[in-house]
Design a protein around this motif. Structure first.
Motif, PDB file in Angstrom:
ATOM      1  N   ARG A 114       0.573  33.301  15.056  1.00 33.33           N
ATOM      2  CA  ARG A 114       1.888  32.896  15.554  1.00 33.33           C
ATOM      3  C   ARG A 114       2.855  34.070  15.446  1.00 33.33           C
ATOM      4  O   ARG A 114       2.953  34.716  14.413  1.00 33.33           O
ATOM      5  N   SER A 115       3.580  34.339  16.501  1.00 33.30           N
ATOM      6  CA  SER A 115       4.580  35.395  16.488  1.00 33.30           C
ATOM      7  C   SER A 115       5.671  35.061  15.478  1.00 33.30           C
ATOM      8  O   SER A 115       6.170  33.935  15.434  1.00 33.30           O
ATOM      9  N   ARG A 116       6.021  36.022  14.647  1.00 33.52           N
ATOM     10  CA  ARG A 116       7.076  35.842  13.639  1.00 33.52           C
ATOM     11  C   ARG A 116       8.129  36.935  13.789  1.00 33.52           C
ATOM     12  O   ARG A 116       8.579  37.532  12.821  1.00 33.52           O
ATOM     13  N   ASN A 117       8.530  37.180  15.047  1.00 41.76           N
ATOM     14  CA  ASN A 117       9.528  38.207  15.321  1.00 41.76           C
ATOM     15  C   ASN A 117      10.849  37.953  14.615  1.00 41.76           C
ATOM     16  O   ASN A 117      11.623  38.882  14.399  1.00 41.76           O
ATOM     17  N   GLU A 118      11.110  36.685  14.241  1.00 44.37           N
ATOM     18  CA  GLU A 118      12.359  36.393  13.526  1.00 44.37           C
ATOM     19  C   GLU A 118      12.355  37.005  12.129  1.00 44.37           C
ATOM     20  O   GLU A 118      13.414  37.214  11.529  1.00 44.37           O
ATOM     21  N   LEU A 119      11.158  37.314  11.617  1.00 45.26           N
ATOM     22  CA  LEU A 119      11.049  37.948  10.297  1.00 45.26           C
ATOM     23  C   LEU A 119      10.962  39.467  10.410  1.00 45.26           C
ATOM     24  O   LEU A 119      11.561  40.191   9.624  1.00 45.26           O
ATOM     25  N   PRO A 141       9.957  42.396  13.819  1.00 44.82           N
ATOM     26  CA  PRO A 141       9.410  42.594  15.159  1.00 44.82           C
ATOM     27  C   PRO A 141       7.928  42.965  15.113  1.00 44.82           C
ATOM     28  O   PRO A 141       7.506  43.830  14.348  1.00 44.82           O
ATOM     29  N   CYS A 187       2.973  38.807  12.967  1.00 41.77           N
ATOM     30  CA  CYS A 187       2.329  37.531  13.278  1.00 41.77           C
ATOM     31  C   CYS A 187       1.855  36.889  11.979  1.00 41.77           C
ATOM     32  O   CYS A 187       1.598  37.570  10.991  1.00 41.77           O
TER      33      CYS A 187
END
Length: 71
Positions: free
Chosen positions: A51-56, A58, A61
């Motif tokens: 899952r992309s975790r760009n909020e944490l 850039p 995942c």
């Protein structure tokens, strides 16, 4: 084959996970750590399956393994 880089703190985490599970079942602890190792290899082959975790961060995942998450 891509290189798997495991940061030093990961070894501490894996040791704690193994110890916790081994209190009930040393065999199950080994099996679970082996399953995590298998996920490391799976992720090395397909790093974007998580899952992309760009909020944490850039490009970061996450990938669940049982009640734990690999980043």
């Amino acid at each position: 084959m891509p290189t798997i880089r495991i940061r030093p703190l990961v070894f501490d985490d894996l040791s704690e996970i193994w110890s916790y599970i081994a209190e009930d079942s040393p065999n199950r602890a080994v099996e679970f750590i082996d399953s995590i190792d298998g996920k490391f290899h799976e992720l090395s082959q397909s790093p974007r399956i998580g899952r992309s975790r760009n909020e944490l961060l850039p490009g970061l995942c996450s990938f669940p393994v049982g009640r734990y998450i690999i980043f």
